[in-house]
Design a protein around this motif. Structure first.
Motif, short mmCIF file in Angstrom:
data_model
loop_
_atom_site.label_atom_id
_atom_site.label_comp_id
_atom_site.label_asym_id
_atom_site.label_seq_id
_atom_site.Cartn_x
_atom_site.Cartn_y
_atom_site.Cartn_z
N ASP A 1 -2.58 17.13 8.70
CA ASP A 1 -1.53 16.70 9.62
C ASP A 1 -0.81 15.52 9.00
OD1 ASP A 1 -3.26 14.53 9.96
OD2 ASP A 1 -4.06 15.28 11.85
N GLN A 2 0.07 14.89 9.79
CA GLN A 2 0.88 13.80 9.26
C GLN A 2 0.07 12.54 8.99
OE1 GLN A 2 0.88 14.71 12.39
NE2 GLN A 2 0.27 12.79 13.33
N VAL A 3 -1.05 12.35 9.67
CA VAL A 3 -1.91 11.20 9.38
C VAL A 3 -2.52 11.36 7.99
CG1 VAL A 3 -3.95 9.91 10.09
CG2 VAL A 3 -2.37 10.79 11.83
N ALA A 4 -3.01 12.56 7.70
CA ALA A 4 -3.53 12.84 6.36
C ALA A 4 -2.42 12.71 5.32
CB ALA A 4 -4.14 14.24 6.32
N GLY A 5 -1.20 13.10 5.71
CA GLY A 5 -0.07 12.96 4.81
C GLY A 5 0.23 11.51 4.49
N LEU A 6 0.21 10.67 5.51
CA LEU A 6 0.42 9.23 5.30
C LEU A 6 -0.63 8.67 4.36
CD1 LEU A 6 1.73 6.48 6.05
CD2 LEU A 6 0.12 6.38 7.97
N ASN A 7 -1.88 9.02 4.59
CA ASN A 7 -2.96 8.52 3.73
C ASN A 7 -2.77 8.96 2.29
OD1 ASN A 7 -4.16 7.35 5.98
ND2 ASN A 7 -5.53 9.07 6.35
N ALA A 8 -2.33 10.20 2.10
CA ALA A 8 -2.14 10.73 0.75
C ALA A 8 -1.00 10.02 0.03
CB ALA A 8 -1.90 12.23 0.80
N VAL A 9 0.08 9.74 0.75
CA VAL A 9 1.20 9.02 0.15
C VAL A 9 0.78 7.58 -0.18
CG1 VAL A 9 3.50 8.05 0.58
CG2 VAL A 9 3.00 10.42 1.24
N GLU A 10 0.11 6.92 0.74
CA GLU A 10 -0.33 5.54 0.49
C GLU A 10 -1.26 5.44 -0.71
OE1 GLU A 10 -0.13 3.41 4.88
OE2 GLU A 10 -1.99 4.42 4.28
N ALA A 11 -2.11 6.46 -0.89
CA ALA A 11 -3.08 6.46 -1.99
C ALA A 11 -2.48 6.96 -3.30
CB ALA A 11 -4.29 7.32 -1.61
N GLY A 12 -1.24 7.45 -3.26
CA GLY A 12 -0.60 7.94 -4.46
C GLY A 12 -1.00 9.35 -4.87
#
Length: 305
Positions: free
Chosen positions: A201-212
């Motif tokens: 979902d978008q929370v996992a998406g945010l985490n993935a973007v933040e982590a690069g």
């Protein structure tokens, strides 16, 4: 202000998920999910008689609403209360139509139309996107909102990503959610589906973007806006219309009725049109993260084409 425990999932699925244009919806979890499943089973035992469904609901005093257990459309809040933009809107409109009690029935998003058709509930109030394929199965109210897409990117948007074509040109590592319509939009822009990173979902998406791990995560303007509010390492891009068949496309979500319930749908539409004209509709949707940009004059007829 967004409601408690904001965890928005998307409004439709891609054609690849659930065949034609349905976005991922989350189930209620734990005991809530079990209770919802029981409610679905109980509701499915009663059959709808021939005739005027709205008149029957007025006589019963209760309307069963199919929801998908998802913020901001229909979910359980911290106090255990069913709420959401679609649920709160349904409470107001059905009360004005002479049906005083709303009984939410939670199920998986992909089960909403089948459950409606098999009379497990009377109407779907889940902000469901209106599209040509669904219009061949059910009928819709005019949409209560419209929705554009947006990206989650690193702060400062270092790859300068503003639409799907930008992502392809920059060879950005692209992610989106399970079954999201954004999968099809990215493929149309030039991505191979096998190269798209699919996240929960978008929370996992945010985490993935933040982590690069990915450069960009695609979702709706509402979801990306809400999920990045407190992030120090990521931001959302400005909303834009994806291309479908080479033309800019705007989605819209509305209430869903059985094909023979035109009288109830028409009565519902009269009320929602009054609420749009008075501004009451926006006042109901605003606490759930919607802005004036999501208000719409689109009709179901336009979106069904």
């Amino acid at each position: 202000m967004a409601p408690p425990n904001w965890n928005v999932t998307e409004g439709t699925r891609s054609p690849e998920a659930n065949r034609k244009g349905i976005r991922r919806r989350s189930l209620l979890i734990g005991a809530t999910a079990l209770g919802a499943a029981g409610a679905v089973g109980a509701a499915g035992c009663s059959r709808v008689p021939d005739g005027d469904t709205l008149a029957r609901l007025q006589a019963q005093g209760t309307v069963r609403l199919g929801i998908a257990g998802e913020v901001p459309y229909g979910y359980i809040d911290d106090s255990g209360k069913f709420t959401g933009e679609a649920v709160e809107l349904a409470k107001v409109i059905f009360k004005r139509l002479g049906v005083g009690h709303v009984q939410p029935v939670a199920t998986d998003f992909s089960s909403l139309i089948p459950g409606l058709q098999t009379q497990q509930f009377d109407v779907v109030s889940a902000g469901m996107y209106i599209n040509k394929e669904r219009c061949q199965q059910v009928i819709f109210s005019d949409p209560e909102y419209q929705m554009l897409d947006s990206f989650i990117v690193r702060k400062g948007n270092p790859k300068d990503l503003h639409d799907y074509a930008d992502c392809v040109k920059a060879k950005a590592k692209f992610g989106t959610g399970t079954g999201y319509a954004e999968i099809a939009y990215a493929v149309e822009a030039g991505y191979k589906e096998s190269d798209i990173v699919i996240l929960q979902d978008q929370v996992a998406g945010l985490n993935a973007v933040e982590a690069g791990r990915i450069d960009v995560f695609a979702g709706t303007a509402l979801t990306t806006r809400e999920v990045t509010k407190k992030s120090r390492r990521a931001e959302h891009t400005e909303p834009f219309a994806p291309l479908v068949g080479g033309k800019k496309h705007v989605d819209g979500g509305g209430f869903t009725f059985r094909s023979n319930d035109t009288q109830m749908r028409d009565a519902f539409n009269k009320e929602i049109h009054k609420m749009k004209a008075s501004g009451e509709l926006f006042r109901i949707l605003r606490p759930f993260g919607f802005t004036q940009a999501e208000m719409t004059k689109l009709t179901a007829e336009e979106l069904c084409k």
